[in-house]
Design a protein around this motif. Structure first.
Motif, short mmCIF file in Angstrom:
data_model
loop_
_atom_site.label_atom_id
_atom_site.label_comp_id
_atom_site.label_asym_id
_atom_site.label_seq_id
_atom_site.Cartn_x
_atom_site.Cartn_y
_atom_site.Cartn_z
N ASN A 157 0.82 -1.21 0.00
CA ASN A 157 0.00 0.00 0.00
C ASN A 157 0.85 1.26 0.00
N LEU A 158 2.17 1.10 -0.06
CA LEU A 158 3.13 2.21 -0.06
C LEU A 158 3.00 3.09 1.18
N GLN A 159 2.83 2.47 2.34
CA GLN A 159 2.68 3.20 3.59
C GLN A 159 4.05 3.44 4.22
N LEU A 160 4.38 4.69 4.47
CA LEU A 160 5.65 5.05 5.10
C LEU A 160 5.82 4.42 6.48
N PRO A 161 4.79 4.41 7.35
CA PRO A 161 4.96 3.77 8.66
C PRO A 161 5.34 2.28 8.53
N SER A 162 4.83 1.61 7.52
CA SER A 162 5.18 0.21 7.32
C SER A 162 6.64 0.06 6.89
N LEU A 163 7.12 0.97 6.06
CA LEU A 163 8.52 0.94 5.67
C LEU A 163 9.41 1.15 6.89
N ILE A 164 9.05 2.10 7.73
CA ILE A 164 9.82 2.36 8.95
C ILE A 164 9.78 1.13 9.87
N ALA A 165 8.61 0.50 10.00
CA ALA A 165 8.50 -0.69 10.84
C ALA A 165 9.34 -1.83 10.30
N VAL A 166 9.32 -2.05 8.99
CA VAL A 166 10.10 -3.15 8.39
C VAL A 166 11.59 -2.91 8.59
N VAL A 167 12.04 -1.68 8.41
CA VAL A 167 13.45 -1.36 8.67
C VAL A 167 13.77 -1.63 10.15
N GLY A 168 12.85 -1.24 11.04
CA GLY A 168 13.04 -1.51 12.47
C GLY A 168 13.10 -2.99 12.77
N PHE A 169 12.23 -3.80 12.14
CA PHE A 169 12.26 -5.26 12.33
C PHE A 169 13.60 -5.82 11.89
N PHE A 170 14.09 -5.35 10.75
CA PHE A 170 15.36 -5.85 10.20
C PHE A 170 16.53 -5.48 11.11
N VAL A 171 16.58 -4.22 11.54
CA VAL A 171 17.65 -3.78 12.43
C VAL A 171 17.57 -4.53 13.77
N GLY A 172 16.36 -4.69 14.30
CA GLY A 172 16.18 -5.44 15.54
C GLY A 172 16.65 -6.87 15.41
N GLY A 173 16.37 -7.49 14.28
CA GLY A 173 16.85 -8.85 14.03
C GLY A 173 18.36 -8.93 13.99
N LEU A 174 19.00 -7.95 13.36
CA LEU A 174 20.46 -7.93 13.31
C LEU A 174 21.06 -7.75 14.71
N VAL A 175 20.49 -6.84 15.49
CA VAL A 175 20.97 -6.62 16.86
C VAL A 175 20.81 -7.90 17.68
N MET A 176 19.67 -8.55 17.53
CA MET A 176 19.42 -9.78 18.29
C MET A 176 20.44 -10.86 17.94
N VAL A 177 20.61 -11.11 16.65
CA VAL A 177 21.47 -12.21 16.22
C VAL A 177 22.93 -11.93 16.53
N HIS A 178 23.39 -10.72 16.30
CA HIS A 178 24.82 -10.43 16.44
C HIS A 178 25.25 -9.97 17.83
N LEU A 179 24.34 -9.38 18.62
CA LEU A 179 24.73 -8.87 19.93
C LEU A 179 24.09 -9.66 21.08
N LEU A 180 22.77 -9.79 21.07
CA LEU A 180 22.07 -10.39 22.20
C LEU A 180 22.13 -11.92 22.21
N PHE A 181 21.98 -12.55 21.07
CA PHE A 181 21.96 -14.02 20.99
C PHE A 181 23.22 -14.64 21.60
N PRO A 182 24.42 -14.16 21.25
CA PRO A 182 25.61 -14.74 21.89
C PRO A 182 25.67 -14.50 23.41
N LEU A 183 25.11 -13.38 23.87
CA LEU A 183 25.08 -13.12 25.31
C LEU A 183 24.13 -14.06 26.05
N ILE A 184 22.98 -14.33 25.44
CA ILE A 184 21.98 -15.17 26.08
C ILE A 184 22.43 -16.63 26.11
N PHE A 185 23.04 -17.08 25.03
CA PHE A 185 23.41 -18.50 24.94
C PHE A 185 24.90 -18.69 25.09
#
Length: 185
Positions: A157-185
């Motif tokens: 639907n070309l919604q800007l809030p959705s683009l911002i959310a998707v970028v946030g999901f992607f960045v959050g996933g990168l932070v989780m995998v590269h920073l938090l995941f090794p700390l937790i496990f």
């Protein structure tokens, strides 16, 4: 009939998703899974306690059918259409996951160390699943939708809030995998 047992390539799955989105847009509907939680809470009577849940849930019945179809489809695919449940991932990733304690890396989509029935008796696994579930639920509500709703429906639907959310999901996933995941496990 062998083709149904294999993962479908992008040039088949992509147009199918685009076709479904076209039909939804043409019908004035939006796709998303997290909105069904609100609908189910409303059916359960939550509208009497909070105004957020006070809406006509019957207008969302079609989306409940989508959830039922996803559950049924997943069951059929896992139990009748899957001949091999191993996951082809990079050998370096398998080694890294094995070093973190995931011996089932590369054997299944969900690691047995977290999602097998006996993992529910392990306090650490149980805490991780509970906190993760709460964060996902809060995040989906705070972002105004889940990854599927924003990435598929919102972006189409070309919604800007959705683009911002998707970028946030992607960045959050990168932070989780590269920073938090090794700390937790």
């Amino acid at each position: 009939m062998e083709w149904i047992l294999e993962p479908w390539p992008w040039y088949v799955a992509g147009p199918l998703i685009a076709g479904i989105m076209f039909l939804l847009l043409f019908g004035g509907r939006t796709f998303g899974m997290s909105s069904n939680l609100r609908t189910m809470c409303t059916i359960g009577g939550a509208g009497k306690k909070a105004d957020f849940f006070a809406f006509d849930w019957k207008a969302q019945r079609w989306n409940l059918v989508v959830v039922a179809g996803a559950i049924l489809g997943g069951f059929i695919a896992a139990n009748f259409l899957s001949t091999d449940i191993s996951v082809e991932i990079n050998p370096d990733t398998v080694t890294t996951l094995e070093n973190l304690g995931f011996a089932s890396a590369g054997e299944a989509y969900l690691p047995n160390e977290l999602f097998a029935t006996n993992a529910l008796t392990d306090p650490k696994s149980l805490v991780i699943l509970l906190i993760g579930g709460l964060l996902i639920g809060f995040g989906a509500r705070y972002a105004g939708g889940c990854t599927s709703g924003h990435a598929i429906s919102g972006l189409s639907n070309l919604q800007l809030p959705s683009l911002i959310a998707v970028v946030g999901f992607f960045v959050g996933g990168l932070v989780m995998v590269h920073l938090l995941f090794p700390l937790i496990f």
